[in-house]
Design an enzyme around this catalytic site. Structure first.
Site, PDB file in Angstrom:
ATOM      1  N   HIS A  92      -0.954   7.526   7.844  1.00  0.00           N
ATOM      2  CA  HIS A  92      -0.338   8.151   7.506  1.00  0.00           C
ATOM      3  C   HIS A  92      -0.768   9.276   7.106  1.00  0.00           C
ATOM      4  O   HIS A  92       0.097  10.530   7.167  1.00  0.00           O
ATOM      5  CB  HIS A  92      -0.324   7.665   6.080  1.00  0.00           C
ATOM      6  CG  HIS A  92       1.623   6.525   5.832  1.00  0.00           C
ATOM      7  ND1 HIS A  92       2.730   7.184   6.063  1.00  0.00           N
ATOM      8  CD2 HIS A  92       1.463   4.393   5.597  1.00  0.00           C
ATOM      9  CE1 HIS A  92       3.364   6.133   6.328  1.00  0.00           C
ATOM     10  NE2 HIS A  92       2.791   5.016   5.440  1.00  0.00           N
ATOM     11  N   GLN A  97       3.286   9.806   1.429  1.00  0.00           N
ATOM     12  CA  GLN A  97       4.465   9.455   0.938  1.00  0.00           C
ATOM     13  C   GLN A  97       5.192   9.945  -0.596  1.00  0.00           C
ATOM     14  O   GLN A  97       5.926   9.731  -0.767  1.00  0.00           O
ATOM     15  CB  GLN A  97       4.572   7.487   0.844  1.00  0.00           C
ATOM     16  CG  GLN A  97       3.857   7.117   2.373  1.00  0.00           C
ATOM     17  CD  GLN A  97       4.071   5.950   2.348  1.00  0.00           C
ATOM     18  OE1 GLN A  97       2.779   5.273   2.026  1.00  0.00           O
ATOM     19  NE2 GLN A  97       4.999   4.692   2.459  1.00  0.00           N
ATOM     20  N   GLY A 126       0.548  -0.880  -0.145  1.00  0.00           N
ATOM     21  CA  GLY A 126       0.292  -0.362  -0.325  1.00  0.00           C
ATOM     22  C   GLY A 126       0.927   1.118   0.446  1.00  0.00           C
ATOM     23  O   GLY A 126       1.922   1.188   0.106  1.00  0.00           O
ATOM     24  N   CYS A 166       6.967  -0.565   6.263  1.00  0.00           N
ATOM     25  CA  CYS A 166       7.259   0.902   5.272  1.00  0.00           C
ATOM     26  C   CYS A 166       7.951   0.940   4.183  1.00  0.00           C
ATOM     27  O   CYS A 166       8.943   1.056   4.467  1.00  0.00           O
ATOM     28  CB  CYS A 166       6.689   1.731   6.469  1.00  0.00           C
ATOM     29  SG  CYS A 166       5.621   3.223   5.902  1.00  0.00           S
ATOM     30  N   LEU A 167       7.583   1.413   3.079  1.00  0.00           N
ATOM     31  CA  LEU A 167       8.153   2.035   1.988  1.00  0.00           C
ATOM     32  C   LEU A 167       9.257   3.432   2.389  1.00  0.00           C
ATOM     33  O   LEU A 167      10.252   3.831   2.042  1.00  0.00           O
ATOM     34  CB  LEU A 167       7.522   2.364   1.060  1.00  0.00           C
ATOM     35  CG  LEU A 167       6.825   1.187   0.523  1.00  0.00           C
ATOM     36  CD1 LEU A 167       6.120   1.125  -0.744  1.00  0.00           C
ATOM     37  CD2 LEU A 167       8.141   0.276  -0.394  1.00  0.00           C
ATOM     38  N   HIS A 210      -2.605   1.235   8.852  1.00  0.00           N
ATOM     39  CA  HIS A 210      -1.889   1.809   8.580  1.00  0.00           C
ATOM     40  C   HIS A 210      -1.099   2.950   7.668  1.00  0.00           C
ATOM     41  O   HIS A 210      -0.282   4.007   8.163  1.00  0.00           O
ATOM     42  CB  HIS A 210      -0.177   0.525   8.123  1.00  0.00           C
ATOM     43  CG  HIS A 210       0.992   1.148   7.911  1.00  0.00           C
ATOM     44  ND1 HIS A 210       2.376   0.605   7.995  1.00  0.00           N
ATOM     45  CD2 HIS A 210       1.571   1.765   6.786  1.00  0.00           C
ATOM     46  CE1 HIS A 210       3.034   0.764   7.839  1.00  0.00           C
ATOM     47  NE2 HIS A 210       2.492   1.995   6.721  1.00  0.00           N
ATOM     48  N   GLU A 211      -2.309   2.468   6.406  1.00  0.00           N
ATOM     49  CA  GLU A 211      -2.085   3.754   5.263  1.00  0.00           C
ATOM     50  C   GLU A 211      -2.652   4.763   6.373  1.00  0.00           C
ATOM     51  O   GLU A 211      -2.974   5.311   5.299  1.00  0.00           O
ATOM     52  CB  GLU A 211      -2.540   3.236   3.856  1.00  0.00           C
ATOM     53  CG  GLU A 211      -2.006   1.596   3.863  1.00  0.00           C
ATOM     54  CD  GLU A 211      -0.631   2.074   3.281  1.00  0.00           C
ATOM     55  OE1 GLU A 211      -0.017   2.850   3.035  1.00  0.00           O
ATOM     56  OE2 GLU A 211       0.240   1.250   3.482  1.00  0.00           O
TER      57      GLU A 211
END
Ligand code: NI
Length: 182
Positions: free
Chosen positions: A144, A54, A49, A98-99, A140-141
């Site tokens: 952000h 991000q 995701g 996480c990216l 999680h998303e």
């Protein structure tokens, strides 16, 4: 189409509360382009995701690869202005990546079942429930969009935070479904 640069932890954009996208703006070229670019960027980095902050866009949009049901084909989920509510007191812990925090994983406990309301990329209202790891990915998303990173939620840094290689080697089998970055 373009692969966007991913903001890394320490970049203040990841700590800002993202702005809602006016529903009438969803079908504009700029928002549609952001959807395409975020999907492309997520695939390029092998993410599960990705949230708009991000890729340096402080707006309430997340894209996710929805491959949680082994019976169904994986599909793409786009959530705009998502609102989530826990549906249970029960919490589940999963290793998250996480990216924006490359190379690391952390063990985070979150409500196991949630309801989600959002708009999709066609400005259609969506309402669904998510459970288990899928619920973790959505939370999680959506975190952000509030300026929260999973690292803020790690309960025990001593045993619940590791580099990917050490995580696979010492902490969990490499086949663990949570070995994806979000
Ligand atoms: Ni993330």
């Amino acid at each position: 189409m373009a692969i966007r640069k991913v903001a890394l932890m320490g970049n203040p954009i990841l700590r800002k509360k993202a702005a809602p996208i006016p529903v009438e703006a969803i079908q504009t070229e700029a928002v549609q382009q952001l959807v395409v670019d975020m999907v492309e960027t997520m695939h390029e980095y092998d993410g599960q995701g990705l949230a708009a902050p991000q890729v340096h866009e402080s707006v309430q949009m997340v894209v996710m690869l929805w491959n949680f049901d082994p019976e169904a084909e994986p599909e793409l989920k786009v959530l705009i202005n998502p609102k989530i509510k826990p549906l249970t007191e029960k919490a589940s812990s999963y290793w998250e990546g996480c990216l924006s925090v490359p190379g690391l994983r952390g063990l985070v406990s979150r409500p196991n079942r949630i309801s989600v309301e959002a708009y999709d990329q066609n400005a259609k209202p969506l309402k669904f429930e998510a459970e288990g790891f899928a619920a973790t990915v959505v939370q999680h998303e959506c975190d952000h969009l509030e300026g929260t990173l999973y690292v803020d939620r790690i309960q025990d840094l001593t045993s619940g935070f590791a580099f990917n290689r050490e995580h696979s080697r010492y902490l969990v089998s490499p086949e663990d479904p949570t070995n994806e970055d979000e």
